[in-house]
Design a protein around this motif. Structure first.
Motif, PDB file in Angstrom:
ATOM      1  N   PHE A 118       4.858  -7.718 -27.192  1.00  0.00           N
ATOM      2  CA  PHE A 118       4.900  -6.301 -26.837  1.00  0.00           C
ATOM      3  C   PHE A 118       4.006  -5.496 -27.779  1.00  0.00           C
ATOM      4  CE2 PHE A 118       6.640  -2.046 -27.316  1.00  0.00           C
ATOM      5  CZ  PHE A 118       6.644  -1.619 -25.997  1.00  0.00           C
ATOM      6  N   ARG A 119       4.059  -5.803 -29.046  1.00  0.00           N
ATOM      7  CA  ARG A 119       3.258  -5.079 -30.040  1.00  0.00           C
ATOM      8  C   ARG A 119       1.754  -5.225 -29.772  1.00  0.00           C
ATOM      9  NH1 ARG A 119       4.839  -5.584 -36.127  1.00  0.00           N
ATOM     10  NH2 ARG A 119       6.108  -3.843 -35.482  1.00  0.00           N
ATOM     11  N   GLU A 120       1.304  -6.425 -29.413  1.00  0.00           N
ATOM     12  CA  GLU A 120      -0.111  -6.651 -29.113  1.00  0.00           C
ATOM     13  C   GLU A 120      -0.550  -5.859 -27.879  1.00  0.00           C
ATOM     14  OE1 GLU A 120      -0.619 -11.206 -30.816  1.00  0.00           O
ATOM     15  OE2 GLU A 120       0.078 -10.896 -28.752  1.00  0.00           O
ATOM     16  N   ALA A 139       2.338  -4.881 -17.163  1.00  0.00           N
ATOM     17  CA  ALA A 139       2.179  -3.648 -17.935  1.00  0.00           C
ATOM     18  C   ALA A 139       0.762  -3.536 -18.480  1.00  0.00           C
ATOM     19  CB  ALA A 139       3.193  -3.609 -19.076  1.00  0.00           C
ATOM     20  N   LEU A 140       0.213  -4.619 -18.992  1.00  0.00           N
ATOM     21  CA  LEU A 140      -1.152  -4.613 -19.508  1.00  0.00           C
ATOM     22  C   LEU A 140      -2.148  -4.333 -18.392  1.00  0.00           C
ATOM     23  CD1 LEU A 140      -3.126  -5.026 -21.851  1.00  0.00           C
ATOM     24  CD2 LEU A 140      -3.059  -7.472 -21.360  1.00  0.00           C
ATOM     25  N   THR A 141      -1.996  -4.992 -17.264  1.00  0.00           N
ATOM     26  CA  THR A 141      -2.886  -4.780 -16.123  1.00  0.00           C
ATOM     27  C   THR A 141      -2.812  -3.339 -15.634  1.00  0.00           C
ATOM     28  OG1 THR A 141      -2.635  -7.090 -15.453  1.00  0.00           O
ATOM     29  CG2 THR A 141      -3.445  -5.552 -13.791  1.00  0.00           C
ATOM     30  N   ALA A 142      -1.604  -2.803 -15.498  1.00  0.00           N
ATOM     31  CA  ALA A 142      -1.439  -1.423 -15.036  1.00  0.00           C
ATOM     32  C   ALA A 142      -2.040  -0.442 -16.035  1.00  0.00           C
ATOM     33  CB  ALA A 142       0.044  -1.120 -14.823  1.00  0.00           C
ATOM     34  N   GLY A 143      -1.807  -0.658 -17.314  1.00  0.00           N
ATOM     35  CA  GLY A 143      -2.344   0.224 -18.343  1.00  0.00           C
ATOM     36  C   GLY A 143      -3.853   0.230 -18.382  1.00  0.00           C
ATOM     37  N   LEU A 144      -4.460  -0.939 -18.266  1.00  0.00           N
ATOM     38  CA  LEU A 144      -5.913  -1.011 -18.280  1.00  0.00           C
ATOM     39  C   LEU A 144      -6.513  -0.378 -17.030  1.00  0.00           C
ATOM     40  CD1 LEU A 144      -6.499  -4.558 -19.787  1.00  0.00           C
ATOM     41  CD2 LEU A 144      -6.775  -2.335 -20.912  1.00  0.00           C
ATOM     42  N   SER A 145      -5.834  -0.505 -15.904  1.00  0.00           N
ATOM     43  CA  SER A 145      -6.347   0.136 -14.691  1.00  0.00           C
ATOM     44  C   SER A 145      -6.204   1.655 -14.770  1.00  0.00           C
ATOM     45  CB  SER A 145      -5.658  -0.412 -13.447  1.00  0.00           C
ATOM     46  OG  SER A 145      -4.317  -0.012 -13.392  1.00  0.00           O
ATOM     47  N   LEU A 155      -3.378  -1.138 -25.430  1.00  0.00           N
ATOM     48  CA  LEU A 155      -3.327   0.026 -24.548  1.00  0.00           C
ATOM     49  C   LEU A 155      -3.507   1.329 -25.322  1.00  0.00           C
ATOM     50  CD1 LEU A 155      -0.552  -0.999 -22.017  1.00  0.00           C
ATOM     51  CD2 LEU A 155      -3.032  -1.088 -21.743  1.00  0.00           C
ATOM     52  N   ARG A 156      -3.037   1.384 -26.537  1.00  0.00           N
ATOM     53  CA  ARG A 156      -3.207   2.583 -27.351  1.00  0.00           C
ATOM     54  C   ARG A 156      -4.685   2.904 -27.564  1.00  0.00           C
ATOM     55  NH1 ARG A 156       0.231   2.671 -32.578  1.00  0.00           N
ATOM     56  NH2 ARG A 156       1.815   3.108 -31.022  1.00  0.00           N
ATOM     57  N   ILE A 157      -5.505   1.873 -27.726  1.00  0.00           N
ATOM     58  CA  ILE A 157      -6.947   2.053 -27.932  1.00  0.00           C
ATOM     59  C   ILE A 157      -7.589   2.773 -26.749  1.00  0.00           C
ATOM     60  CG2 ILE A 157      -9.141   0.789 -28.095  1.00  0.00           C
ATOM     61  CD1 ILE A 157      -7.591  -1.321 -29.743  1.00  0.00           C
ATOM     62  N   VAL A 158      -7.109   2.510 -25.544  1.00  0.00           N
ATOM     63  CA  VAL A 158      -7.698   3.121 -24.351  1.00  0.00           C
ATOM     64  C   VAL A 158      -6.931   4.353 -23.869  1.00  0.00           C
ATOM     65  CG1 VAL A 158      -8.813   0.998 -23.593  1.00  0.00           C
ATOM     66  CG2 VAL A 158      -6.500   1.522 -22.795  1.00  0.00           C
ATOM     67  N   GLY A 159      -5.982   4.852 -24.669  1.00  0.00           N
ATOM     68  CA  GLY A 159      -5.299   6.104 -24.351  1.00  0.00           C
ATOM     69  C   GLY A 159      -4.094   5.975 -23.451  1.00  0.00           C
ATOM     70  N   VAL A 160      -3.453   4.811 -23.468  1.00  0.00           N
ATOM     71  CA  VAL A 160      -2.283   4.589 -22.619  1.00  0.00           C
ATOM     72  C   VAL A 160      -1.093   4.223 -23.506  1.00  0.00           C
ATOM     73  CG1 VAL A 160      -1.311   3.152 -20.779  1.00  0.00           C
ATOM     74  CG2 VAL A 160      -3.700   3.861 -20.672  1.00  0.00           C
ATOM     75  N   LEU A 161       0.052   4.821 -23.210  1.00  0.00           N
ATOM     76  CA  LEU A 161       1.286   4.542 -23.950  1.00  0.00           C
ATOM     77  C   LEU A 161       2.132   3.520 -23.211  1.00  0.00           C
ATOM     78  CD1 LEU A 161       2.593   8.067 -24.979  1.00  0.00           C
ATOM     79  CD2 LEU A 161       1.815   6.265 -26.488  1.00  0.00           C
TER      80      LEU A 161
END
Length: 66
Positions: free
Chosen positions: A3-5, A45-51, A10-16
């Motif tokens: 979860f931390r990774e 969650a990673l896929t949704a955040g990056l999209s 996602l934090r780098i690309v502006g997503v919480l």
């Protein structure tokens, strides 16, 4: 991935990303509740955040490294 990774990526690309129990919430910084995505999988969650972070009108390779 942990979860931390995922949270750091996602934090780098502006997503919480936040977690309560088995539910994972993904949204933009300051995003409205209507724009949030809920899942129980870190991969989803990673896929949704990056999209969310990738502007749809730009080529994918322009957004590969932020």
């Amino acid at each position: 991935m942990t979860f931390r990774e995922v949270r750091e990526q996602l934090r780098i690309v502006g997503v919480l990303i936040s977690k309560r129990g088995s539910s994972i919430r993904v949204n933009h910084f300051g995003g409205m509740p209507e724009t949030a995505c809920f899942t129980s999988s870190l991969d989803e969650a990673l896929t949704a955040g990056l999209s969310m972070a990738r502007p749809k009108h730009l080529p994918k390779n322009w957004c590969a490294h932020r």
